[in-house]
Design an enzyme around this catalytic site. Sequence first.
Site, PDB file in Angstrom:
ATOM      1  N   SER A   1      -3.284  24.282  10.615  1.00  0.00           N
ATOM      2  CA  SER A   1      -2.829  23.380   9.550  1.00  0.00           C
ATOM      3  C   SER A   1      -4.030  22.575   9.062  1.00  0.00           C
ATOM      4  O   SER A   1      -4.957  22.311   9.847  1.00  0.00           O
ATOM      5  CB  SER A   1      -1.773  22.426  10.118  1.00  0.00           C
ATOM      6  OG  SER A   1      -1.598  21.307   9.269  1.00  0.00           O
TER       7      SER A   1
ATOM      8  N   TYR B   1       1.343  16.579  16.450  1.00  0.00           N
ATOM      9  CA  TYR B   1       1.324  17.824  15.670  1.00  0.00           C
ATOM     10  C   TYR B   1      -0.114  18.208  15.299  1.00  0.00           C
ATOM     11  O   TYR B   1      -0.546  19.353  15.520  1.00  0.00           O
ATOM     12  CB  TYR B   1       2.176  17.644  14.406  1.00  0.00           C
ATOM     13  CG  TYR B   1       2.156  18.830  13.479  1.00  0.00           C
ATOM     14  CD1 TYR B   1       2.966  19.938  13.717  1.00  0.00           C
ATOM     15  CD2 TYR B   1       1.332  18.856  12.354  1.00  0.00           C
ATOM     16  CE1 TYR B   1       2.942  21.042  12.858  1.00  0.00           C
ATOM     17  CE2 TYR B   1       1.306  19.946  11.501  1.00  0.00           C
ATOM     18  CZ  TYR B   1       2.114  21.033  11.755  1.00  0.00           C
ATOM     19  OH  TYR B   1       2.093  22.125  10.914  1.00  0.00           O
TER      20      TYR B   1
HETATM   21  N1  LIG Z   1       4.844  24.597   5.550  1.00  0.00           N
HETATM   22  C1  LIG Z   1       3.695  23.940   5.601  1.00  0.00           C
HETATM   23  O1  LIG Z   1       3.346  23.192   4.674  1.00  0.00           O
HETATM   24  C2  LIG Z   1       2.799  24.140   6.795  1.00  0.00           C
HETATM   25  C3  LIG Z   1       1.545  23.532   6.767  1.00  0.00           C
HETATM   26  C4  LIG Z   1       0.683  23.719   7.826  1.00  0.00           C
HETATM   27  C5  LIG Z   1       1.064  24.511   8.886  1.00  0.00           C
HETATM   28  N2  LIG Z   1       2.297  25.081   8.915  1.00  0.00           N
HETATM   29  C6  LIG Z   1       2.658  25.906  10.074  1.00  0.00           C
HETATM   30  O2  LIG Z   1       3.267  27.092   9.636  1.00  0.00           O
HETATM   31  C7  LIG Z   1       4.114  27.596  10.675  1.00  0.00           C
HETATM   32  C8  LIG Z   1       5.464  27.963  10.069  1.00  0.00           C
HETATM   33  O3  LIG Z   1       6.122  26.766   9.666  1.00  0.00           O
HETATM   34  P1  LIG Z   1       7.046  26.653   8.380  1.00  0.00           P
HETATM   35  O4  LIG Z   1       6.438  25.653   7.483  1.00  0.00           O
HETATM   36  O5  LIG Z   1       7.369  27.989   7.875  1.00  0.00           O
HETATM   37  O6  LIG Z   1       8.335  25.946   9.008  1.00  0.00           O
HETATM   38  P2  LIG Z   1       9.820  26.474   9.256  1.00  0.00           P
HETATM   39  O7  LIG Z   1      10.427  26.984   8.012  1.00  0.00           O
HETATM   40  O8  LIG Z   1      10.493  25.355   9.961  1.00  0.00           O
HETATM   41  O9  LIG Z   1       9.611  27.714  10.249  1.00  0.00           O
HETATM   42  C9  LIG Z   1       9.285  27.539  11.600  1.00  0.00           C
HETATM   43  C10 LIG Z   1       9.545  28.845  12.312  1.00  0.00           C
HETATM   44  O10 LIG Z   1       9.166  28.690  13.693  1.00  0.00           O
HETATM   45  C11 LIG Z   1      10.215  29.129  14.500  1.00  0.00           C
HETATM   46  N3  LIG Z   1      10.268  28.393  15.757  1.00  0.00           N
HETATM   47  C12 LIG Z   1      10.259  27.061  15.956  1.00  0.00           C
HETATM   48  N4  LIG Z   1      10.381  26.790  17.275  1.00  0.00           N
HETATM   49  C13 LIG Z   1      10.464  27.995  17.915  1.00  0.00           C
HETATM   50  C14 LIG Z   1      10.634  28.391  19.257  1.00  0.00           C
HETATM   51  N5  LIG Z   1      10.736  27.496  20.252  1.00  0.00           N
HETATM   52  N6  LIG Z   1      10.698  29.706  19.544  1.00  0.00           N
HETATM   53  C15 LIG Z   1      10.603  30.627  18.556  1.00  0.00           C
HETATM   54  N7  LIG Z   1      10.435  30.336  17.261  1.00  0.00           N
HETATM   55  C16 LIG Z   1      10.390  29.013  16.950  1.00  0.00           C
HETATM   56  C17 LIG Z   1      11.499  28.934  13.690  1.00  0.00           C
HETATM   57  O11 LIG Z   1      12.476  29.885  14.089  1.00  0.00           O
HETATM   58  P3  LIG Z   1      13.811  29.577  14.929  1.00  0.00           P
HETATM   59  O12 LIG Z   1      14.189  28.157  14.682  1.00  0.00           O
HETATM   60  O13 LIG Z   1      14.794  30.578  14.400  1.00  0.00           O
HETATM   61  O14 LIG Z   1      13.405  29.868  16.343  1.00  0.00           O
HETATM   62  C18 LIG Z   1      11.010  29.252  12.288  1.00  0.00           C
HETATM   63  O15 LIG Z   1      11.098  30.634  12.036  1.00  0.00           O
HETATM   64  C19 LIG Z   1       4.187  26.498  11.728  1.00  0.00           C
HETATM   65  O16 LIG Z   1       3.296  26.804  12.788  1.00  0.00           O
HETATM   66  C20 LIG Z   1       3.688  25.272  10.991  1.00  0.00           C
HETATM   67  O17 LIG Z   1       3.130  24.304  11.850  1.00  0.00           O
HETATM   68  C21 LIG Z   1       3.175  24.906   7.884  1.00  0.00           C
END
Ligand SMILES: NC(=O)c1ccc[n+]([C@@H]2O[C@H](COP(=O)([O-])OP(=O)(O)OC[C@H]3O[C@@H](n4cnc5c(N)ncnc54)[C@H](OP(=O)(O)O)[C@@H]3O)[C@@H](O)[C@H]2O)c1
Length: 252
Positions: free
Chosen positions: A140, A154
């Site tokens: 991130s 985080y």
């Molecule tokens: N969106 C942004 O702006 C942003 C920015 C920087 C970094 N990121 C990173 O991108 C990645 C994806 O995030 P996102 O933004 O797409 O958020 P999101 O829509 O909330 O997706 C998070 C995903 O992680 C899975 N997850 C969470 N806890 C888990 C666990 N204990 N076991 C297995 N799967 C788990 C969830 O699936 P289930 O709940 O079905 O298990 C979901 O598919 C993350 O690592 C986040 O930190 C996102």
Amino acid sequence: MRTNILITGASSGLGAEMARQFAAKGHHLALTARRLERLEALREEILAAHPDIEVVVYQLDVNDHDQVFATVTQAIGDLGGLDRVIVNAGLGKGGRIGTGKFHANKETAETNFIAAMAQCEAAMEHFYERKAGHLVVISSVSAMRGMPSSMAAYAATKAGIAHLAEGIRMDLVGRSGLDITVTTIYPGYIASEMNEKVEQEQKLMVDTETGVRAMVKAIDKEVDNAAVPAWPWLPLGQVLKHAPRGIARKLI
Ligand SMILES: NC(=O)c1ccc[n+]([C@@H]2O[C@H](COP(=O)([O-])OP(=O)(O)OC[C@H]3O[C@@H](n4cnc5c(N)ncnc54)[C@H](OP(=O)(O)O)[C@@H]3O)[C@@H](O)[C@H]2O)c1
């Protein structure tokens, strides 16, 4: 050439959209998350659009480390090997350190760092064995600097996995005969379930498809590090990293 990609956290947000975009490029997919019904719906959607690819889904809580290894092994068997593993599962729970939110911070630390390390271990064991592979970790832009308030734990986890990825790259230096690459992606604000309720981020937020297109492009280039979308996050990341603390604090 057949390319098999495993994506963790593929039930929503960036993981689900990466699955769609890699499927459109003809790659075969192994998708994991806890919400199996979401994965099954995504598999149906993807196969309806791209009937020639293979998509397997597995219910996986990445905090169950034995299950991480078992699931990676199963995907290797089901797809006939993995060419790329994307360590994407993550969460953003947390509270300012010193305000009694230890359990939320701990859950984030365990999911985003310890469980990510288990995923890297399982992927690299496979890649070393077959002497090839591409490990991708989703960090991130918040990894660029210690972050205040609910972002503190985080941001620390995201800096942690970026350093872990660099450590794995260090292990590969000078080792001939290995075609293994490691990419660290530093997303800025990309619309997903994680940030849909966070209002102050909206100004710089891009939609999921646009943000993930930038991620997929950087992943396919197999670069070491990429802030995505590059504008404004590449320069902003550097400002965050190097600005005096008072100025950086105002930016966040
Ligand atoms: N969106 C942004 O702006 C942003 C920015 C920087 C970094 N990121 C990173 O991108 C990645 C994806 O995030 P996102 O933004 O797409 O958020 P999101 O829509 O909330 O997706 C998070 C995903 O992680 C899975 N997850 C969470 N806890 C888990 C666990 N204990 N076991 C297995 N799967 C788990 C969830 O699936 P289930 O709940 O079905 O298990 C979901 O598919 C993350 O690592 C986040 O930190 C996102």
